[in-house]
Enzyme design. Structure first.
Site: not given
Ligand code: AMP
Length: 259
Positions: A28-29, A35, A145, A147, A183, A185
């Site tokens: 989601m950027g 990422h 991830g 996470k 994160s 966030r």
């Molecule tokens: P998001 O952009 O938050 O949807 O995350 C995209 C991908 O990155 C998802 O598969 C998350 O689980 C992974 N991700 C987010 N934060 C972390 C982190 N701290 N370590 C490893 N993977 C992550």
């Protein structure tokens, strides 16, 4: 690196690349090292790396959370290019949810527990967009991830239930040097909240739900949504906490390499 905004464009760009393996990294950027670790793994394991960048409205419960989600398109594209991404898919909401859209994927039981209890409909939004990204990119491997342990579990279940020919790769949680899981966030936390948020990974590190709950009960200003052991692959101690409107999730695997 080529950026594609439409399904037709990305399909056309992928056509000549289908003789080699394709790795997909959905995001989601607001990219960070978490990422990037997925992108690096995908780069090492595939001929072609596709990253999707789409803030999926269907997985957000309330409008203000969606509106306040951090976005930095220009920086994201630069980081993706640096990480060796071949194709970035940045669809509009209308491209992913055309007018009249009404077809949903619901991983019924897994999607209703833990995060699903606090964010009804969240995993329905996740599963639907991930399946759609899978049918658009038709990757050999997809990268997620640890996470977001429950998200990985929901995707694993969907791949099995629908017999999708995709290898799921789940990579370890990347943390800041002080232990806070990276994160997008985290950018929404004040410096003081960020400092207090450290109690969260420290509590999970006890690997005991009771000890973690007790540790967090002593931290003021922080609301615990849940801290529970989840029977995922691997089993995890997972939790969610809130500071005002900012919600953080994290987990520690209870088997295998703790990293
Ligand atoms: P998001 O952009 O938050 O949807 O995350 C995209 C991908 O990155 C998802 O598969 C998350 O689980 C992974 N991700 C987010 N934060 C972390 C982190 N701290 N370590 C490893 N993977 C992550």
């Amino acid at each position: 690196m080529k950026a594609c905004r439409t399904i037709a464009e990305i399909r056309e760009a992928l056509e000549p690349r289908r003789s080699g393996s394709i790795g997909l990294v959905p995001t989601m950027g607001a990219l960070h090292e978490g990422h990037l670790s997925l992108l690096h793994a995908a780069r090492a394991e595939n001929e072609t790396v596709v990253m999707s960048l789409f803030v999926n409205p269907a997985q957000f419960g309330d409008e203000s959370d969606l509106a306040g989600y951090p976005r930095d398109h220009v920086r994201d594209l630069a980081l993706a290019e640096e990480a060796g991404v071949d194709l970035v898919f940045t669809p509009t909401t209308d491209e992913m949810y055309p007018p009249g859209f009404q077809t949903w994927v619901d991983v019924t039981e897994l999607g209703a527990i833990l995060e699903g209890r606090f964010r009804p409909g969240h995993f329905r939004g996740v599963a639907t967009v991930v399946l759609k990204l899978f049918t658009i990119a038709r990757p050999d491997r997809a990268y997620f991830g640890q996470k977001d342990a429950q998200q990985a579990e929901v995707v694993r279940r969907m791949i099995r239930d629908l017999a999708l020919e995709i290898e799921l790769r789940v990579l370890p949680t990347v943390r800041d040097s002080d232990g806070l899981a990276l994160s997008s966030r985290n950018a929404l936390l004040s410096p003081e909240e960020r400092e207090r948020a450290l109690a969260f990974p420290r509590s999970l590190a006890t690997r005991s739900a009771e000890a973690a709950r007790a540790a967090l009960a002593a931290s003021n200003g922080l609301v615990v949504d849940y801290i529970e052991v989840a029977d995922f692959d691997p089993p995890v101690l997972a939790g969610a906490i809130r500071f005002g409107s900012t919600r953080l999730i994290d987990n520690v695997p209870l088997e295998g390499d703790p990293a």
